[in-house]
Every structure is written in C-alpha cells, then in structure tokens.
Design a protein around this motif. Sequence first.
Motif, short mmCIF file in Angstrom:
data_model
loop_
_atom_site.label_atom_id
_atom_site.label_comp_id
_atom_site.label_asym_id
_atom_site.label_seq_id
_atom_site.Cartn_x
_atom_site.Cartn_y
_atom_site.Cartn_z
N VAL A 75 0.84 -1.19 0.10
CA VAL A 75 0.06 -0.07 -0.05
C VAL A 75 0.85 1.31 0.06
O VAL A 75 0.66 2.26 -0.68
CB VAL A 75 -1.06 -0.17 1.33
N LYS A 76 1.84 1.19 0.92
CA LYS A 76 2.87 2.33 0.94
C LYS A 76 3.68 2.34 -0.62
O LYS A 76 3.61 3.47 -0.84
CB LYS A 76 3.88 2.01 1.81
N GLY A 77 3.83 1.49 -1.03
CA GLY A 77 4.55 1.59 -2.20
C GLY A 77 3.77 2.08 -3.49
O GLY A 77 4.16 2.89 -4.25
N MET A 78 2.43 1.70 -3.27
CA MET A 78 1.67 2.23 -4.71
C MET A 78 1.58 3.49 -4.40
O MET A 78 1.16 4.60 -5.30
CB MET A 78 0.26 1.65 -4.65
N LYS A 79 1.56 4.15 -3.33
CA LYS A 79 1.22 5.60 -2.89
C LYS A 79 2.83 6.30 -3.14
O LYS A 79 2.67 7.39 -3.78
CB LYS A 79 0.74 6.07 -1.67
N GLU A 80 3.66 5.84 -2.55
CA GLU A 80 4.83 6.62 -2.66
C GLU A 80 6.00 6.34 -3.83
O GLU A 80 6.72 7.28 -4.19
CB GLU A 80 5.64 6.57 -1.44
N TYR A 81 6.16 5.04 -4.17
CA TYR A 81 7.19 4.33 -4.99
C TYR A 81 7.04 4.38 -6.34
O TYR A 81 8.07 4.45 -7.18
CB TYR A 81 7.67 3.03 -4.46
N THR A 82 5.93 4.87 -6.81
CA THR A 82 5.49 4.85 -8.40
C THR A 82 5.72 6.18 -9.05
O THR A 82 6.18 7.07 -8.17
CB THR A 82 4.15 4.69 -8.50
N LYS A 83 5.52 6.16 -10.34
CA LYS A 83 5.73 7.50 -10.84
C LYS A 83 4.84 8.51 -10.37
O LYS A 83 5.49 9.61 -10.20
CB LYS A 83 5.57 7.42 -12.50
N ASN A 84 3.85 8.16 -10.04
CA ASN A 84 2.90 9.36 -9.45
C ASN A 84 3.25 9.82 -7.83
O ASN A 84 3.50 10.81 -7.63
CB ASN A 84 1.44 8.77 -9.33
N GLY A 85 4.04 8.94 -7.29
CA GLY A 85 4.53 9.32 -5.95
C GLY A 85 5.75 10.12 -6.28
O GLY A 85 6.18 10.97 -5.49
N TYR A 86 6.64 9.94 -7.21
CA TYR A 86 7.80 10.77 -7.68
C TYR A 86 7.27 12.31 -8.09
O TYR A 86 7.66 13.19 -7.60
CB TYR A 86 8.57 10.38 -8.85
N THR A 87 6.25 12.12 -8.82
CA THR A 87 5.53 13.33 -9.48
C THR A 87 4.96 14.19 -8.14
O THR A 87 5.44 15.59 -8.21
CB THR A 87 4.32 13.21 -10.33
N SER A 88 4.41 13.60 -7.30
CA SER A 88 3.77 14.27 -6.08
C SER A 88 4.91 14.80 -5.13
O SER A 88 5.10 16.20 -4.65
CB SER A 88 2.94 13.32 -5.14
N ALA A 89 5.83 14.01 -4.99
CA ALA A 89 7.30 14.36 -4.11
C ALA A 89 8.09 15.55 -4.67
O ALA A 89 8.57 16.44 -4.16
CB ALA A 89 8.10 12.99 -3.84
N SER A 90 8.13 15.34 -6.10
CA SER A 90 9.26 16.56 -6.84
C SER A 90 8.66 17.90 -6.80
O SER A 90 9.30 18.64 -7.02
CB SER A 90 9.46 15.89 -8.13
N LYS A 91 7.31 18.02 -6.59
CA LYS A 91 6.88 19.39 -6.31
C LYS A 91 7.59 20.13 -5.08
O LYS A 91 7.37 21.39 -5.10
CB LYS A 91 5.35 19.23 -6.04
N HIS A 92 7.85 19.44 -4.33
CA HIS A 92 8.67 20.15 -3.17
C HIS A 92 10.19 20.08 -3.16
O HIS A 92 10.97 20.62 -2.25
CB HIS A 92 8.51 19.36 -1.66
N PHE A 93 10.54 19.44 -4.45
CA PHE A 93 12.34 19.90 -4.62
C PHE A 93 12.60 21.34 -4.87
O PHE A 93 12.01 22.14 -5.41
CB PHE A 93 12.54 18.96 -5.83
#
Length: 328
Positions: free
Chosen positions: A11-29
Amino acid sequence: MSIYRQAVWFVKGMKEYTKNGYTSASKHFNASDLDVQLNGRNFMITGANSGLGKCAAVAIAKKGGTVHMVCRSLERGEEARQEIIETTGNQDVVLHQLDMSKPREVYKFAKAFEESGKPLNVLINNAGCMVNTRELTEDELEKNFATNTLGTHILTTTLIPVLMKADKPRVILVSSGGMLVQKLNVADLQFAKMTPFDGTMAYAQNKRQQVIMAEKYASEYPAVHFSSMHPGWADTPAVRSAMPDFYEKMKTRLRSAEEGADTLIWLAISEAALKQSSGLFFQDRVPVAKHLPLAWTKATKEEEDQLIKSLEELSKKFQQCENSGPIA
C-alpha cells in the motif's frame, strides 16, 4: 515475511514508490540544489553501465565531475563509457572492470586505487544483483550476499583512507524499500537455512543490511558523510530481468530510471544533502523511517554489531592477496 508487513509495504509502495509518487514528491524539490559545478571532484560508481548508476554517471559528467565507472562487464562498460562521453562531452570518464561478488578482487582493486594516489570525493555503491536460486560463488559465498553486502563492505571500508583525504567526502548505498519487510537475520547471512530459497527476500535482507551498514559506518567514520537511499520502483534493466512478473504488472506505474536516480544524484552532489545527519535513509530527497509501523523489524544493537563483526571476519579472510599495483 509476515502478511501484515507485505500488505502495509505494498500500500505504501503504490502511494509513494510509483511514478505518481515521484511526481507528487518532486513538487517540493528545490531545483537549485543540483545547480552545482563538479570540476575537480571525483566520483566512483559501481554498476555504472546501466540503470540508476548510468543515470548518475551522466548527470555527474555533465557537471564536469570525473567519473570512475566500476563495471563487471568490460564490453558493456566500455559501450556505456563511450555513450556517456558522447552525451556529456566530458572525457574524464574512466572504466574499471570488477566483479563485486569476488571479495579478493574487490580488495585488490580498492588497495590499488588507494596506492595510485588518485583522489576520491564520493563513492556510490550502486551495483547489486538478485539471483533467484541459491547460487554459490567460486569462494563458496552465496552470490546475493557476496555482491550486495560483502563486496560493498570491502570496497567501502578499504577506500575510507582515500575518501578521508578529500573535501566533503560522501558514501551512498543504493538500498531498496523492500528492506522494510525484513528484520536483520545475523544467524543466516548467506541463506543456508532459507527454505525454500526466495531471491526477492534474500535481496531485501541484503538491502536491510546495507541500511544498517550506513548507520554503523557513520558512527565509525564521522569525517565521511554516509547515506542510504530508496529509488522507488524504477524501470531499469535489473528490474526487468530479475523481477519480470513485477515488471509486467507494474510497468505503466514505474518511475523512469532518471526519476529513480534523482535522490542518488542529490545525495552525491548537493550541499543540501550534507546538512542532513550522516547515516540516514532517504527517499525523494528526504530522510524517511527505516521501519514500518508495528512491523517488528528493528534489530538490537548486539545484532547490528554482529553483522559488522561477521563482515570484518570475512573481509580479513579474503585480504590475503597481493596488491595489483597502479591502476589506469
């Protein structure tokens, strides 16, 4: 692995480890973190001919850094080296042939590099394998352990004197989120008791070991900045070959290799990374927890110390060899 750990991790992986997870996280880079010039700085990357390692090599070479590629295959390594030079225009890309599953050769290589007098600012431990059957090397070592854990330990600890001569030295270990489903098992480091043998779980155990190794190195060598990291679920040749079923199910959700390598590059070159404590585990440029909630995967200090003791004992066993002399 418990069903609970597996479920929570997925569940954690589907939210954070995928391409969508990267897209979400990268907004804060902070884009300026990577706005650096690396002329005069020297980087060694294991497994640099493909996947995350190659992405890191290209990024570093583009910024003027000297790249030492450490590759098992001379042919594939040279092909990648030429491509990196052509892509970046940087001629300071050096190829070294080394099989990380052969501890004597790893030690000889590292000692020869030290004796060559060449500088080294950053070591990126990226090379790894996931062998899905229990396979022994010519030294009678289980191959996943020999490559992912023992080889990494020998290379890192032998190069510490070289790194300590450099300005702001760093060591990064490319781990995996899969380590979250494993508790350190010092009683069976080479999986002789694992029945049936599971290459995915052996790999995850190795990656748990690497995270602990980074912690212990940080304590032992405070002059060097250590970190481990999780690239997320990235589309690399290694994933396609070692985990074909996972790849087929997840291929539309996987990050690109470049996205997977982003945090690795950030840890290797940014000043921001050095503001973080040594020994942490990173995902998408931020330190994250090393254990899932209520997963009972924390090892005792005695178990962690036993891991390092076992690695040191094996290292000494394979250090009875002649140095190979100056390297190119």
